[in-house]
Design a protein around this motif. Structure first.
Motif, short mmCIF file in Angstrom:
data_model
loop_
_atom_site.label_atom_id
_atom_site.label_comp_id
_atom_site.label_asym_id
_atom_site.label_seq_id
_atom_site.Cartn_x
_atom_site.Cartn_y
_atom_site.Cartn_z
N ARG A 51 0.83 -1.22 0.00
CA ARG A 51 0.00 0.00 0.00
C ARG A 51 0.86 1.26 0.00
NH1 ARG A 51 -3.87 -1.40 4.90
NH2 ARG A 51 -2.09 -2.64 5.49
N GLY A 52 2.18 1.08 -0.23
CA GLY A 52 3.08 2.23 -0.30
C GLY A 52 3.48 2.77 1.06
N LEU A 53 3.34 1.94 2.09
CA LEU A 53 3.68 2.38 3.45
C LEU A 53 4.85 1.55 3.98
CD1 LEU A 53 0.04 2.52 4.82
CD2 LEU A 53 1.42 4.47 4.11
N GLN A 54 5.55 2.14 4.92
CA GLN A 54 6.67 1.44 5.53
C GLN A 54 6.43 1.38 7.04
OE1 GLN A 54 10.43 3.25 4.69
NE2 GLN A 54 11.61 1.69 5.77
N ILE A 55 6.66 0.22 7.61
CA ILE A 55 6.49 0.06 9.06
C ILE A 55 7.84 -0.34 9.64
CG2 ILE A 55 5.66 -2.33 8.78
CD1 ILE A 55 4.04 -1.97 11.33
N ASN A 56 8.24 0.35 10.70
CA ASN A 56 9.52 0.08 11.36
C ASN A 56 9.28 -0.03 12.86
OD1 ASN A 56 11.30 0.33 9.02
ND2 ASN A 56 10.76 2.49 9.06
N LEU A 57 10.14 -0.78 13.48
CA LEU A 57 10.09 -0.95 14.93
C LEU A 57 11.23 -0.12 15.54
CD1 LEU A 57 8.80 -2.44 17.33
CD2 LEU A 57 10.44 -4.28 16.95
N THR A 58 10.88 0.82 16.40
CA THR A 58 11.94 1.59 17.05
C THR A 58 12.65 0.70 18.07
OG1 THR A 58 10.39 2.38 18.72
CG2 THR A 58 10.70 3.78 16.78
N GLU A 59 13.77 1.15 18.53
CA GLU A 59 14.60 0.33 19.42
C GLU A 59 13.87 0.07 20.74
OE1 GLU A 59 17.42 -2.16 20.25
OE2 GLU A 59 17.36 -1.08 18.36
N ILE A 60 13.75 -1.19 21.07
CA ILE A 60 13.16 -1.61 22.34
C ILE A 60 14.18 -2.47 23.06
CG2 ILE A 60 11.33 -2.98 23.43
CD1 ILE A 60 9.54 -2.33 21.12
N SER A 61 14.34 -2.21 24.33
CA SER A 61 15.31 -3.00 25.10
C SER A 61 14.89 -4.45 25.14
CB SER A 61 15.41 -2.47 26.54
OG SER A 61 15.77 -1.12 26.54
N LYS A 62 15.85 -5.34 25.02
CA LYS A 62 15.57 -6.76 25.13
C LYS A 62 15.40 -7.08 26.61
CE LYS A 62 17.17 -11.09 23.11
NZ LYS A 62 15.92 -11.42 22.48
N GLY A 63 14.60 -8.09 26.89
CA GLY A 63 14.44 -8.52 28.28
C GLY A 63 13.22 -7.94 28.97
N ILE A 64 12.39 -7.18 28.22
CA ILE A 64 11.14 -6.70 28.81
C ILE A 64 10.11 -7.81 28.61
CG2 ILE A 64 9.28 -4.99 28.70
CD1 ILE A 64 11.33 -3.00 27.63
N THR A 65 9.65 -8.39 29.69
CA THR A 65 8.74 -9.53 29.61
C THR A 65 7.32 -9.09 29.95
OG1 THR A 65 10.53 -11.00 30.27
CG2 THR A 65 8.31 -11.85 30.50
N VAL A 66 6.38 -9.55 29.14
CA VAL A 66 4.97 -9.29 29.44
C VAL A 66 4.26 -10.63 29.52
CG1 VAL A 66 4.84 -6.97 28.44
CG2 VAL A 66 4.48 -8.93 26.96
#
Length: 197
Positions: A179-194
């Motif tokens: 659809r001409g869009l870009q999705i990116n994930l910003t930096e998230i610390s590893k080890g955050i558990t939910v």
């Protein structure tokens, strides 16, 4: 003559007593029947789907308490109807997105416009992927109905938030790119558990 006066006095007292009794009955019935009539009319409105209904609820008697309970119930019915409308709108949108893609890719294949084998394969893969998305949405709706009936088995587990979101982004990038869009994930610390289902 005194007998006539006594008789007249008795007649006047009788008239006064009957008048007081009639007035008392009228006031009591007015104070009792009017709120019940209003409550009955409001109940009929709610039954017809008119959810923005409230009745006067002043006082401390049983009818006032019943009126307050009715007003609370009417607010809950209204809120429930609004939630249902929102749910239907959201589900319609969620279903429309993959369906639109399936129809568009299927038309591209059946119209003969797409003749290159690699492109046909890509279109078929997209149709398969969007069909899985539809199946997932239908499955979620089924789970939601079970949750609504109180028959939902919850299976909580601990997951790493970064890995969970990265997996979502990987799965969604292609659909957004189409659809001409870009999705990116910003930096998230590893080890955050939910803990989630």
């Amino acid at each position: 003559p005194s007998g006539g006066v006594l008789q007249n006095l008795m007649h006047v007292v009788s008239v006064i007593l009957v008048s007081i009794s009639t007035l008392t009955a009228f006031v009591f019935s007015k104070g009792f029947a009017d709120p019940l009539t209003k409550l009955s009319a409001a109940t009929n409105q709610v039954a017809k789907g008119i959810n923005d209904v409230q009745v006067p609820a002043s006082g401390s008697d049983e009818i006032a308490a019943l009126s307050r309970d009715f007003n609370t119930m009417a607010k809950e019915v209204k809120r429930s109807a609004e939630l249902q409308r929102d749910l239907i709108a959201n589900v319609s949108h969620d279903l429309r997105t993959p369906l639109t893609a399936i129809v568009a890719y299927a038309e591209g294949l059946t119209s003969g416009v797409i003749t290159e084998a690699a492109m046909q394969k890509e279109y078929l893969e997209t149709i398969a992927e969007k069909s899985k998305d539809l199946a997932h949405i239908v499955s979620q709706l089924f789970q939601f109905s079970k949750l609504d009936m109180g028959d939902f088995p919850v299976a909580m587990k601990d997951v790493d938030l970064k890995e969970e979101l990265a997996g979502y982004v990987r799965g969604a990038q292609k659909g957004y790119a189409q659809r001409g869009l870009q999705i990116n994930l910003t930096e998230i610390s590893k080890g955050i558990t939910v803990r989630i289902d």
